[in-house]
Design a protein around this motif. Sequence first.
Motif, PDB file in Angstrom:
ATOM      1  N   GLN A 116     -53.909 -10.653  -7.915  1.00 43.17           N
ATOM      2  CA  GLN A 116     -55.160 -11.239  -8.403  1.00 43.17           C
ATOM      3  C   GLN A 116     -55.019 -11.827  -9.804  1.00 43.17           C
ATOM      4  OE1 GLN A 116     -58.464 -11.406  -6.763  1.00 43.17           O
ATOM      5  NE2 GLN A 116     -56.924 -11.223  -5.145  1.00 43.17           N
ATOM      6  N   ASN A 117     -54.042 -11.361 -10.553  1.00 41.34           N
ATOM      7  CA  ASN A 117     -53.902 -11.777 -11.953  1.00 41.34           C
ATOM      8  C   ASN A 117     -52.625 -12.566 -12.225  1.00 41.34           C
ATOM      9  OD1 ASN A 117     -56.177 -10.310 -13.656  1.00 41.34           O
ATOM     10  ND2 ASN A 117     -55.514  -8.892 -12.047  1.00 41.34           N
ATOM     11  N   LEU A 118     -51.940 -12.985 -11.172  1.00 42.82           N
ATOM     12  CA  LEU A 118     -50.693 -13.723 -11.319  1.00 42.82           C
ATOM     13  C   LEU A 118     -50.901 -15.192 -10.962  1.00 42.82           C
ATOM     14  CD1 LEU A 118     -47.597 -13.588 -11.846  1.00 42.82           C
ATOM     15  CD2 LEU A 118     -47.336 -13.177  -9.383  1.00 42.82           C
ATOM     16  N   LYS A 119     -50.534 -16.073 -11.885  1.00 40.97           N
ATOM     17  CA  LYS A 119     -50.628 -17.506 -11.650  1.00 40.97           C
ATOM     18  C   LYS A 119     -49.227 -18.100 -11.533  1.00 40.97           C
ATOM     19  CE  LYS A 119     -54.916 -17.864 -14.322  1.00 40.97           C
ATOM     20  NZ  LYS A 119     -55.560 -18.439 -15.542  1.00 40.97           N
ATOM     21  N   PRO A 120     -49.091 -19.239 -10.855  1.00 38.64           N
ATOM     22  CA  PRO A 120     -47.772 -19.871 -10.724  1.00 38.64           C
ATOM     23  C   PRO A 120     -47.125 -20.102 -12.084  1.00 38.64           C
ATOM     24  CG  PRO A 120     -49.348 -20.930  -9.264  1.00 38.64           C
ATOM     25  CD  PRO A 120     -50.145 -19.988 -10.134  1.00 38.64           C
ATOM     26  N   GLY A 121     -45.839 -19.791 -12.162  1.00 35.99           N
ATOM     27  CA  GLY A 121     -45.102 -19.986 -13.412  1.00 35.99           C
ATOM     28  C   GLY A 121     -45.107 -18.781 -14.323  1.00 35.99           C
ATOM     29  N   GLN A 122     -45.939 -17.790 -14.012  1.00 36.17           N
ATOM     30  CA  GLN A 122     -46.001 -16.596 -14.847  1.00 36.17           C
ATOM     31  C   GLN A 122     -45.049 -15.519 -14.332  1.00 36.17           C
ATOM     32  OE1 GLN A 122     -50.199 -15.535 -14.604  1.00 36.17           O
ATOM     33  NE2 GLN A 122     -50.611 -16.488 -16.590  1.00 36.17           N
ATOM     34  N   THR A 123     -44.736 -14.593 -15.225  1.00 36.41           N
ATOM     35  CA  THR A 123     -44.039 -13.361 -14.846  1.00 36.41           C
ATOM     36  C   THR A 123     -44.947 -12.201 -15.203  1.00 36.41           C
ATOM     37  OG1 THR A 123     -41.787 -14.214 -15.105  1.00 36.41           O
ATOM     38  CG2 THR A 123     -42.084 -11.836 -15.330  1.00 36.41           C
TER      39      THR A 123
END
Length: 304
Positions: A229-236
Amino acid sequence: MRVALVLLSLLAFSFRPDKPAYRLYNAKLKTTTYAKLLHEAAQADVVLFGELHNNPICHWLELQLAKDLQSAKKGTLVLGGEMFEADNQTALTDYVQGKTTNKELATQARLWPNFDTDYKPIADFAREQKIPFVATNVPRKYATLVARKGLAALDTLSAEAKRQMAPLPLTVDLALPGYKAMLDMMGNGGNHGATSDQKSAPNANTDVAANFARAQAIKDATMAYFILQNLKPGQTLLHFNGDYHSKNFEGISWYLKQATGSARPLKIMTISSVEMPEPEKPATENQNLADFLIAIPSDMTKTY
């Protein structure tokens, strides 16, 4: 002189010249480096850091990895942790955003007893660097409810309560090795946690053990849910959790894969922490616990 040389030689063989606080290995127990671990972590969508809750080496490495990933990811790092429950998200966010003090956080959230020594340094780093920090765990009262009465007990909860956990109904595969180990341990170890009525029932051990494993599963599933729910593309998203929640590529990792499937594959990197008498000689039973293994001396000091 000859006797002195002999004594020095014996001392050299009796004591190791170096006493490292930990050793790093890959899944096949080949020695590796922190630089390689960091490189792999920076390429991952999710990093599951399986810690030993009272081990200072784990907590120090968690902080170092958070710092180094922040430098490598240039603002696309997100933190998450088992030690913060979903209904305490507002309190954690307010603290990380600098809106409240440590004293206020302690009154607004259910902090673990070792928060100040083990997790506050990470929370303070997130506060300093303005890194989002996700409270991923199910509120403990609901996990306790499952342990006592089973998953069906969650159906009676309010809509607000259900928003603090993985969507229901929850699939739990008790044949997975991690959950099966719980069943075996409790089934062979007596009526741990059983009421007097349960102890007299023929299947008391089985029922209690199964619900205990399901309580573990609702935690695993909820942590996976709030990670996604809290992960967006490009993030770790670097997630801190007890080792049992992610070792053997199960637990949180299993639920992440179930939720995303092949349509949205995630690159998940796992780290497992193990205490052992001789970290330079890991036993074969420690193979394939995770992508990276932190081998720590058994006599390492504890934080509590």
